[in-house]
Motif scaffolding. Sequence first.
Motif, PDB file in Angstrom:
ATOM      1  N   ASP A 153     -29.665   8.534   2.966  1.00  0.00           N
ATOM      2  CA  ASP A 153     -28.707   9.498   3.514  1.00  0.00           C
ATOM      3  C   ASP A 153     -28.488   9.214   4.998  1.00  0.00           C
ATOM      4  O   ASP A 153     -29.295   9.597   5.827  1.00  0.00           O
ATOM      5  CB  ASP A 153     -29.222  10.925   3.304  1.00  0.00           C
ATOM      6  N   GLU A 154     -27.390   8.553   5.316  1.00  0.00           N
ATOM      7  CA  GLU A 154     -27.060   8.195   6.712  1.00  0.00           C
ATOM      8  C   GLU A 154     -28.237   7.500   7.392  1.00  0.00           C
ATOM      9  O   GLU A 154     -28.569   7.801   8.541  1.00  0.00           O
ATOM     10  CB  GLU A 154     -26.673   9.452   7.509  1.00  0.00           C
ATOM     11  N   SER A 163     -24.085  14.304   1.638  1.00  0.00           N
ATOM     12  CA  SER A 163     -25.522  14.619   1.587  1.00  0.00           C
ATOM     13  C   SER A 163     -25.828  15.474   0.368  1.00  0.00           C
ATOM     14  O   SER A 163     -26.839  15.261  -0.306  1.00  0.00           O
ATOM     15  CB  SER A 163     -25.962  15.359   2.851  1.00  0.00           C
TER      16      SER A 163
HETATM   17 MG   LIG Z   1     -24.714  14.428   5.608  1.00  0.00          MG
END
Ligand SMILES: [Mg+2]
Lengths: 220, 235
Positions: B165-166, B45
């Motif tokens: 991000d994810e 991240s």
């Molecule tokens: Mg993360």
Amino acid sequence: MELLNEYGSILIKGTIDSLYMIFVSVFFSYLIGIPAGIALVVTDENGIMPAKTCYNILGTIVNIVRSVPFIILLIAVIPLTRLIVGTSIGVTASIVPLVIGAVPFVARMVESSLRELNKGIIEAAISMGCSNMQIITKVMIPESMPSLILGASITTITLVGYSAMAGAVGGGGLGDIAIRYGYYRYERDLMMVTIVLLVAIVQLIQITGNRISKKINKLN
Amino acid sequence: MIKIQNLTKIYHSDHGDFLALDHVNLDIKKGDIYGVIGLSGAGKSTLVRCINLLEKPTAGNILIDGEDITLMNGPELRKTRQSLGMIFQDFNLLMQKNVFQNIKFPLEIAGFDSKAADARVQELLKLVGLEDKANSYPAKLSGGQKQRVAIARALANQPKVLLCDEATSALDPVTTLSILELLKSINIRLGVTIIIITHEMKVVEAICNRVAVIESAKIVKDGLTADLINHFEGE
Ligand SMILES: [Mg+2]
Ligand SMILES: Nc1ncnc2c1ncn2[C@@H]1O[C@H](COP(=O)(O)OP(=O)(O)O)[C@@H](O)[C@H]1O
């Protein structure tokens, strides 16, 4: 009934005076309290515009004013009231201490509403290229609106209490009536009526605040 | 298109300093679907958040079409951010705005006139298959639908790059596949370069042409997805 015949016009005037004191001071305390509350959130070290000195100064002022009991604040600001309004007695004069007492309260209410906001939403706004001003006006405030409204009803109710105290020291309104007739002249019935009126005002504000907040909230 | 050079990020806190990215180098080409995979806490991240400067790098450069974003600030940075869409694990939609208003939001920020923005929102709704949900509020949508709104919103200003991000980590496997399909079609149809952060190999296998493996703040491997899968299977 007899009571209402005798004191009806006084009670009506008292109620109008109280409502005037309350709503004018709500207006001015939000006028100052909203920017102060926003500043407390954005200048925090994890905020969007960290500014330690500003945050500390503001926080300290808010805490100092909040820790002064309102009845003492009422008396302490008399010179200032004279300076602004020209007199320290009457409904309009009492707005000065009411606003001074309520601003820090509003600032904390606004601060806590804005802090409830999910940090990810602000990050998404930053990632979309929002300026700090746009984040405040287009994200933080609209997203917190239901909570801000609830806060406003709590503030208004607090001001009902403050305004009754202000009334007791010559401010006018229902508090004034309760003290003058109920306390000094032993008109217990009249005092009861003013209490009922104050309770009714508080209830009305609470119900209205809850309704509006619920109505505009898209979370449920 | 994106060159990351010696990117280093140190988080300072009361407990001391923490090295989250250690001299990271990546070269992401136009049209790539570039995966960055690693365990939780590896620094994924942090890496993706440095690309649009949500996190300020401690050292290193990030060149986007030759322009170093780490040197930008103010209006220039905000303008550049509009060319880098981003989506998140938790969607981060505006909860008090409906789907239409959410997608329109970045267009308002970019200064579009309202009519042109409305037309653009209609296109985007169609792109993500949510024409019938325009007036719904996020609280009433499924996770997959929320991520579609977030994708439409991120694409509103026609970015060159989409940072994810994810983006599928909060979704069930079937919804994950449908979102990955959508991302792939966006990559092909619109030519948007996509960077995907994930801890799941199946996400990388499903859509990434290239991948980098990050481990304790360092990139330990990178290359074509096919080569990397072979490498792991060989071990
Ligand atoms: Mg993360
Ligand atoms: N704001 C922060 N302050 C201090 N440490 C952080 C911060 N953000 C992340 N970290 C630390 O940096 C490391 C990498 O975090 P992150 O990039 O979120 O990892 P990942 O996304 O791979 O799970 C973690 O150990 C995390 O605890």
